[in-house]
Enzyme design. Sequence first.
Site, PDB file in Angstrom:
ATOM      1  N   ASP A 137     -23.378 -26.039 132.248  1.00 18.79           N
ATOM      2  CA  ASP A 137     -22.808 -26.876 133.204  1.00 18.79           C
ATOM      3  C   ASP A 137     -21.836 -27.968 132.562  1.00 18.79           C
ATOM      4  OD1 ASP A 137     -24.360 -25.525 135.158  1.00 18.79           O
ATOM      5  OD2 ASP A 137     -25.603 -27.015 135.114  1.00 18.79           O
ATOM      6  N   LYS A 138     -20.796 -28.175 133.509  1.00 16.88           N
ATOM      7  CA  LYS A 138     -19.748 -29.093 132.909  1.00 16.88           C
ATOM      8  C   LYS A 138     -20.390 -30.266 132.282  1.00 16.88           C
ATOM      9  CE  LYS A 138     -15.730 -32.199 134.011  1.00 16.88           C
ATOM     10  NZ  LYS A 138     -15.174 -32.550 135.220  1.00 16.88           N
TER      11      LYS A 138
END
Length: 524
Positions: A137-138
């Site tokens: 995830d970012k």
Amino acid sequence: MNRLQLEITAAQAGQRLDRILSAAQPDLSRAALQKAIQSGHCTVDDQIETKPAAKVKTGQVVVLLLPEVSGRLEPEDGELEVLWQDEHLVVCNKPAGLTVHPCPSCPEQTLVQRLLARFPQLGKIEGQRPGIVHRLDKDTSGLLVVALTETDRLSLSQAFAERQVHKEYLALVAGLAPLNGQCLEPVGRHPTAKVKMAVVPENRGGRHAHTEWRRLWHSEDSSVSLLAVRIHTGRTHQIRVHMAHLGYPLLGDKLYAPKTVQAMAPRQMLHAWRLTFTHPVSNEAMNFACPPPQDMPDAALKANLRMQRLVITGNPGSGKSALTAHLGQMGVPVISADAIVADLYAPGGAGSLWIGRLHGGSLLEADGAVNRKALLAAMQQDAVLRRDVEQAVHALTRQAIEDFWLRMEAAGAPLAAAEIPLYFESGWQQCFSPPPLTVGVSCPLPSRTTRTVETRGWNKEKMAALEAWQWPEERKMAACDMVIKNDKDLHHLQDEAARLLERLRTHDRKKRQEQSQLLNFIWV
């Protein structure tokens, strides 16, 4: 440009513009849609609308224009920490806040574009995700393996699909998670919030997911746990969804944690710290470990090192009120249990309203305040009345002190003190979390008796009665963490208050150093 057009139905009328568009374009994040609206890429009935929160009406025509993602990826400079590289693959440490590959909401400034600048051979692999065989995830940091050729990409992708790659994460979660545990709940798209995942039955689209963990550390007040989490499947947001479902949401997680837990860290506290796989060509066992960025130990340390709560106690006439006053003059937020009780006993106070219903109202003054002399006499004669009054008043007082400490901590105070004469007698040693340090003020009984007679107007009988209701001074002082002797004048007690404050500051510095060393040891 990508063009999305829709006509607002009666069921959609009154909703926010960005919510309507999010439902129609689930692949885009809400933030990306809001940015597009604010940038003037959305019209409502041919008029540009720049407010994401604008309410739509039945029959309105909404058009959203989004720039197309370029089919050609351009290399970009940026931070790139490489732990391993050869002609077949790269293992890097992805920083938090960096998207792995381009997408409509983030067409530029991704990890892939930084990799292209460093490894131009990736440009030979087609698509917007060249070499990518798994993702983070970012806002998740940590280890990522990237293939440098199409053949190696296929080989590594197969290894992931066959679960031959072992991934372990560090996660800071709210609450005291069990020492070991697992979650086997299926994970799927959230039924109403399109940007979220959720535990969803398999007959409704959920897919098998397996997460297990072991607890490495927890804060002193058990409010935060550090977990080593291994995932056997790779579902989107799997760790975040599973831990939130079990009641242990990740600190800083804006999607799955309550607001109080979101505020405990600048991002979701998740870091891919161990990665093990077999090299696609040499068949060599590849093992990597990487400590987390500083924001993670900082969040753990902050959670563990709460505001120092201080209890000042002692027997009647010991000088505990004077010590509390000195600390207050030195800038320490202070509160007094006696002052709280005074407010409870005042006209209209919760205590006076309750006590007024006893003994036909004879325990009240004409103005509705509690007649303390009459109440003391009644409690001396009636043990049941004394017990009931103490239980009711103590409960209200304890809650007021807890509320005070929480307010002071929220305001950023490093220390706050409460003067509580009956702290031990009331059994409050286990009532507060985190537990406070206790400071006892000691003074010989003859001196204390003289003080109460001269300064408070008590007679010796009243002093003896109140002394009998409390622990003997020797026992009370033995239960305290620190003891201050107050057998001299007020100037001496003021000096003792200054020395106490310095001892507390030294104690706090030492505690922070010890916890920082412990956490650094765990990360390594």
